[in-house]
Design a protein around this motif. Structure first.
Motif, PDB file in Angstrom:
ATOM      1  N   TYR A 441     -74.377   9.537   7.916  1.00 31.99           N
ATOM      2  CA  TYR A 441     -74.025  10.087   9.226  1.00 31.99           C
ATOM      3  C   TYR A 441     -74.718  11.430   9.464  1.00 31.99           C
ATOM      4  O   TYR A 441     -75.060  11.761  10.604  1.00 31.99           O
ATOM      5  N   SER A 442     -74.923  12.192   8.390  1.00 28.09           N
ATOM      6  CA  SER A 442     -75.649  13.464   8.532  1.00 28.09           C
ATOM      7  C   SER A 442     -77.072  13.215   9.024  1.00 28.09           C
ATOM      8  O   SER A 442     -77.586  13.943   9.892  1.00 28.09           O
ATOM      9  N   ALA A 443     -77.715  12.192   8.461  1.00 26.62           N
ATOM     10  CA  ALA A 443     -79.075  11.863   8.900  1.00 26.62           C
ATOM     11  C   ALA A 443     -79.093  11.487  10.373  1.00 26.62           C
ATOM     12  O   ALA A 443     -79.992  11.892  11.126  1.00 26.62           O
ATOM     13  N   ALA A 444     -78.093  10.715  10.801  1.00 29.85           N
ATOM     14  CA  ALA A 444     -78.039  10.290  12.206  1.00 29.85           C
ATOM     15  C   ALA A 444     -77.782  11.477  13.133  1.00 29.85           C
ATOM     16  O   ALA A 444     -78.468  11.642  14.158  1.00 29.85           O
ATOM     17  N   ILE A 445     -76.795  12.309  12.790  1.00 28.25           N
ATOM     18  CA  ILE A 445     -76.469  13.478  13.621  1.00 28.25           C
ATOM     19  C   ILE A 445     -77.671  14.405  13.703  1.00 28.25           C
ATOM     20  O   ILE A 445     -78.005  14.933  14.780  1.00 28.25           O
ATOM     21  N   ASP A 446     -78.357  14.631  12.586  1.00 31.71           N
ATOM     22  CA  ASP A 446     -79.489  15.548  12.565  1.00 31.71           C
ATOM     23  C   ASP A 446     -80.660  15.023  13.385  1.00 31.71           C
ATOM     24  O   ASP A 446     -81.483  15.801  13.859  1.00 31.71           O
ATOM     25  N   GLN A 447     -80.726  13.696  13.561  1.00 28.84           N
ATOM     26  CA  GLN A 447     -81.805  13.108  14.367  1.00 28.84           C
ATOM     27  C   GLN A 447     -81.408  12.944  15.833  1.00 28.84           C
ATOM     28  O   GLN A 447     -82.123  12.311  16.602  1.00 28.84           O
ATOM     29  N   GLY A 448     -80.262  13.506  16.188  1.00 33.05           N
ATOM     30  CA  GLY A 448     -79.889  13.552  17.596  1.00 33.05           C
ATOM     31  C   GLY A 448     -78.975  12.446  18.058  1.00 33.05           C
ATOM     32  O   GLY A 448     -78.763  12.293  19.264  1.00 33.05           O
ATOM     33  N   ILE A 449     -78.402  11.668  17.144  1.00 29.33           N
ATOM     34  CA  ILE A 449     -77.407  10.672  17.537  1.00 29.33           C
ATOM     35  C   ILE A 449     -76.064  11.401  17.592  1.00 29.33           C
ATOM     36  O   ILE A 449     -75.576  11.886  16.580  1.00 29.33           O
ATOM     37  N   PRO A 450     -75.431  11.533  18.759  1.00 25.93           N
ATOM     38  CA  PRO A 450     -74.196  12.318  18.855  1.00 25.93           C
ATOM     39  C   PRO A 450     -73.015  11.618  18.201  1.00 25.93           C
ATOM     40  O   PRO A 450     -72.996  10.396  18.035  1.00 25.93           O
ATOM     41  N   TYR A 719     -68.331  17.903  19.568  1.00 27.62           N
ATOM     42  CA  TYR A 719     -69.335  18.910  19.216  1.00 27.62           C
ATOM     43  C   TYR A 719     -70.704  18.249  19.128  1.00 27.62           C
ATOM     44  O   TYR A 719     -70.850  17.165  18.548  1.00 27.62           O
ATOM     45  N   PHE A 720     -71.697  18.930  19.687  1.00 28.28           N
ATOM     46  CA  PHE A 720     -73.052  18.388  19.737  1.00 28.28           C
ATOM     47  C   PHE A 720     -74.046  19.397  19.159  1.00 28.28           C
ATOM     48  O   PHE A 720     -73.899  20.616  19.348  1.00 28.28           O
ATOM     49  N   THR A 721     -75.069  18.858  18.524  1.00 29.85           N
ATOM     50  CA  THR A 721     -76.248  19.680  18.244  1.00 29.85           C
ATOM     51  C   THR A 721     -77.047  19.772  19.539  1.00 29.85           C
ATOM     52  O   THR A 721     -76.857  18.951  20.456  1.00 29.85           O
ATOM     53  N   PRO A 722     -77.922  20.743  19.673  1.00 27.91           N
ATOM     54  CA  PRO A 722     -78.737  20.809  20.909  1.00 27.91           C
ATOM     55  C   PRO A 722     -79.490  19.512  21.173  1.00 27.91           C
ATOM     56  O   PRO A 722     -79.531  19.035  22.314  1.00 27.91           O
ATOM     57  N   LYS A 723     -80.061  18.925  20.150  1.00 26.85           N
ATOM     58  CA  LYS A 723     -80.802  17.671  20.322  1.00 26.85           C
ATOM     59  C   LYS A 723     -79.862  16.531  20.698  1.00 26.85           C
ATOM     60  O   LYS A 723     -80.171  15.717  21.577  1.00 26.85           O
ATOM     61  N   GLY A 724     -78.712  16.472  20.042  1.00 32.54           N
ATOM     62  CA  GLY A 724     -77.751  15.429  20.346  1.00 32.54           C
ATOM     63  C   GLY A 724     -77.213  15.540  21.760  1.00 32.54           C
ATOM     64  O   GLY A 724     -77.010  14.524  22.456  1.00 32.54           O
ATOM     65  N   PHE A 725     -76.964  16.767  22.220  1.00 30.82           N
ATOM     66  CA  PHE A 725     -76.440  16.955  23.577  1.00 30.82           C
ATOM     67  C   PHE A 725     -77.484  16.561  24.613  1.00 30.82           C
ATOM     68  O   PHE A 725     -77.160  15.953  25.646  1.00 30.82           O
TER      69      PHE A 725
END
Length: 771
Positions: A441-450, A719-725
């Motif tokens: 899930y960390s890999a997915a979140i870091d690649q912008g999957i919210p 909560y979103f990363t900038p890329k995910g948002f």
């Protein structure tokens, strides 16, 4: 005088002269022999004497001491259990008891007490003894203990006298006392007064009372006969005799003597075979301490090192209590439910030393040997008992610096049986199951999957390159509809995890992220890795989980901070080592998802049943057929991983009702963490995880997945990363077709629209299913 008489007289004179010459020759020969023998004796005597350098630098074997971070002695490594302390660190009653008993003229003689020596010589000659007895001063005994053998011969006694005189020329009287008290054997594996005080009374030598001092000096006459732990009545009599001698010499008053004799012997007996508070941890240190180049040529058993560790003795006690309690409960439950199949029983027997001995050494036919051992009910019972012992491990780290705070490697460490020294914290590598999912899930979140991205909770049939079909299912066998990543991790849904990995990640990407985040063990490049099929040790898993607790940076475990030599000089020092693992924004989103696991997911028992209410995240894990149960959890101050299972993987838990991670491992985790946070002396406090400035918090409707009104009931903060948002706002993820290999008979599939990017190339998969 007649001529005949003159001749006779002359003949006698020649004869007498010849006899005199012969006598002189014999005497001369005897003198040469005596001188030669004396020379040889002298050469052999001086040949065995210590050199001046040896006299000035005696090297008794000194134990190396292992200390916890809070100053508790954890263990000693030694050939001889000895810790050197100066005379000022020894109770004043100890040398008084020694002098009163062994050498009342100690401060008057120059190494040898001539009066006592003369009396002893006379007694030995009168009684015709061939072995020398008596008259040794404290200095002579020190000479014997440091440099000579224990034989009782005239030559050894002569060497002892000469060496004692040289010692007196080299050292002061107080230095001789200190050397003696630090080298002599007190029984029960204790060499030296400091080790003896700790062994018998659980205190330092400086704290010894009059009766305790007399008790220890009493053991010197015969460490076995006068051992207060093994022969209390004879030891008491000898102790009181010494107290009387101390009074006689004026070292104590009559009132002190009366009181001391009336004091019962109260022991805190810890023999040198005791492996201390953290036996698995100190054994790990013993096996790994010399990996530092600065320790080349250093002997951990005899050089008197001080090894400063990061372990906290209070946390270690809580860890051992938690593991002991949970292991006992699991064992009781397992024993009620487990029955060994006949086939497995026969396998166990064929693998036993008794079977091999019958077949290989005694020539018994294999079938006969098997029948014979099967008929031995006691043997079979003991064999199955050993095979079916529940094992557990707990490792706790400070995520900010990697300090090891608690370490329990198993349930029954035995110094005499290598089978029970196997350390499951670092030596056991097992499949982590769902505790590995956070790295996917960390890999997915870091690649912008919210975290609010929805994936269908249905089985996905995948065909491997060898033609086999593999399908992962949820642990309870149930399926559902569209599910957010947040809920999928909270509920530990295998089907969503596999679809996530299949649609957005490759096995190599998952491995890359896991390695960046601290998983240093080998990982197999197939899609089943998403469900934790590649083995890890609890230590490596804890190391990787420090990433989540420490804002995306993981810390290498640090068990030892420094090693000092016997004089307190620094030999080597170890500093914390940390590595970038995950972008802090992605890490924080993952922390919020792992918090949900504890707050309202598979780990909710941490709150509801065990009352641990500090800010925390975690993940449960249960592997195929319930072979391994895990719980990995963290706060900003502690990362703790617990594993439960069996040494033989053919033995496993029999029901999810007690064998899953939430039931087998979580209780020990919760018990340990709660005790640590409830202890005010540990200064642990409820801290919040740091939210980076670039994390975007948005009210989201749980029903629609769209941005919602914060005051609506179904709204939560996502909560979103900038890329995910950015991807969420753009709708980029809502326009891709479902995966081509998707297969399902569930009618829900036709009513839900699954979207995904172009399917990735299928890897060769192993037919494994992890829960």
């Amino acid at each position: 005088m007649s001529t005949k008489s003159k001749k006779t007289k002359k003949k006698r004179s020649k004869t007498k002269k010849r006899g005199t010459n012969i006598t002189m020759k014999i005497a001369g020969l005897l003198l040469v022999i005596i001188i030669g023998a004396g020379s040889l004796f002298g050469i052999s005597l001086f040949k065995g004497l210590p050199s001046l350098e040896e006299l000035e630098n005696p090297k008794p074997n000194l134990a190396s001491l292992v200390y916890s971070e809070d100053g508790v002695l954890l263990h000693k490594f030694f050939l001889e259990n000895r810790t050197f302390v100066p005379l000022k660190s020894i109770s004043k009653w100890v040398p008084k008891a020694l002098i009163a008993t062994e050498d009342v003229a100690f401060y008057q003689h120059w190494g040898v007490d001539l009066r006592r020596l003369t009396l002893a010589m006379g007694e030995n000659i009168i009684k015709g003894r061939t072995r020398w007895h008596g008259a040794s001063t404290i200095t002579q005994q020190l000479a014997k203990n440091l440099f000579l053998t224990q034989e009782r011969t005239l030559s050894r006694k002569a060497k002892e006298l000469i060496t004692a005189i040289e010692l007196e020329k080299t050292y002061t009287k107080d230095e001789i006392l200190a050397l003696y008290l630090n080298t002599v054997y007190f029984g029960s594996g204790a060499y030296g007064i400091e080790a003896a005080a700790n062994t018998y009374f659980g205190k330092k030598a400086s704290e010894l009372t009059i009766p305790e001092s007399a008790s220890l000096i009493a053991t010197l006459k015969n460490p076995t006969a006068y051992n207060p732990a093994k022969n209390p009545s004879t030891a008491l009599g000898r102790r009181n005799l010494i107290i009387g001698l101390m009074e006689k010499e004026g070292f104590i008053t009559h009132a002190q003597a009366v009181k001391a004799k009336a004091t019962p012997v109260t022991l805190h007996y810890t023999p040198s075979t005791h492996h201390g508070l953290a036996p698995y941890f100190t054994e790990y240190i013993r096996q790994n301490i010399k990996t530092s180049s600065q320790l080349d040529g250093v002997n951990v058993y005899s050089d008197g090192l001080t090894i400063q560790t990061t372990l906290d003795s209070r946390m270690q006690r809580y860890a051992q209590e938690a593991i002991a309690q949970q292991a006992a409960a699991l064992q009781a439950e397992f024993d009620k439910r487990w029955t060994c199949s006949d086939a497995l029983k026969k396998q166990f027997i064929k693998e036993s030393p008794q079977y091999r001995e019958l077949v290989n050494e005694e020539g018994v036919a294999p079938a006969t040997a098997l029948s014979k051992l099967l008929a031995d009910k006691v043997f079979v019972k003991n064999l199955l008992h050993d095979k079916s012992r529940v094992q557990m491990a707990l490792i706790s780290l400070d995520p900010t610096n990697g300090h090891v705070k608690a370490w329990v490697g198993g349930t029954n460490f035995s110094p005499d049986d290598y089978r029970y020294q196997f350390d499951h914290v670092w030596q056991a590598k097992r499949q982590p199951g769902s505790t590995f999912k956070p790295f996917v899930y960390s890999a997915a979140i870091d690649q912008g999957i919210p975290a609010n991205y929805r994936i269908l909770d249905q089985p996905l049939a995948l065909r491997g390159g060898d033609g086999s079909v593999w399908m992962a299912r949820n642990s309870e066998g149930q399926s559902g509809g569209m599910t957010t990543l947040r809920d999928a991790l909270r509920r530990s849904l295998n089907q969503v995890t596999i679809r996530l990995a299949y649609q957005f990640l490759t096995p190599s990407e998952i491995i890359s992220y896991a390695r960046r985040m601290g998983i240093t063990t080998p990982m197999q490049p197939n899609l089943s890795i998403a469900l934790g099929t590649s083995e890890v040790s609890p230590l490596v898993l804890a190391q990787a989980f420090t990433t989540f607790a420490n804002n995306g940076t993981w810390s290498e475990p640090l068990p030892v901070t420094k090693v000092l030599d016997k004089r307190g000089g620094l030999i080597t020092e170890h500093k914390p080592v940390s590595h970038f693992g995950l972008d802090p924004a992605s890490n924080f989103v993952m922390v919020t998802m792992l918090k949900d696991v504890i707050d309202r997911g598979t780990g909710i028992a941490v709150r509801a049943r065990y009352g641990f209410d500090a800010e925390a995240g975690g993940k449960t894990g249960t592997t195929q057929s319930m072979r391994d149960a895990w719980f990995a959890g963290f706060t900003p101050q502690l990362v703790t991983v617990v594993w439960a299972g069996f040494d033989d993987e053919r033995v496993h838990f029999t029901s999810m009702s007690y064998g899953q991670g939430a039931r087998a491992a979580l209780p020990a985790w919760a018990s340990f963490m709660k005790k640590c946070y409830d202890d005010p002396e540990l200064h642990l406090e409820n801290r919040y995880f740091t939210m980076p400035d670039n994390v975007i918090a948005v009210p989201i409707s749980a029903g629609s997945g769209d941005q919602g009104d914060l005051f609506n009931r179904d709204v939560y903060v996502e909560y979103f990363t900038p890329k995910g948002f950015a991807r969420y706002r753009s709708g980029e993820l809502n326009n891709t077709p479902p995966p081509a290999q998707q297969e399902s008979d569930n009618p829900q599939d036709s009513t839900k629209t699954q979207t995904a990017p172009t399917p990735i190339q299928m890897p060769v998969l192993t037919p494994q299913e992890q829960y």
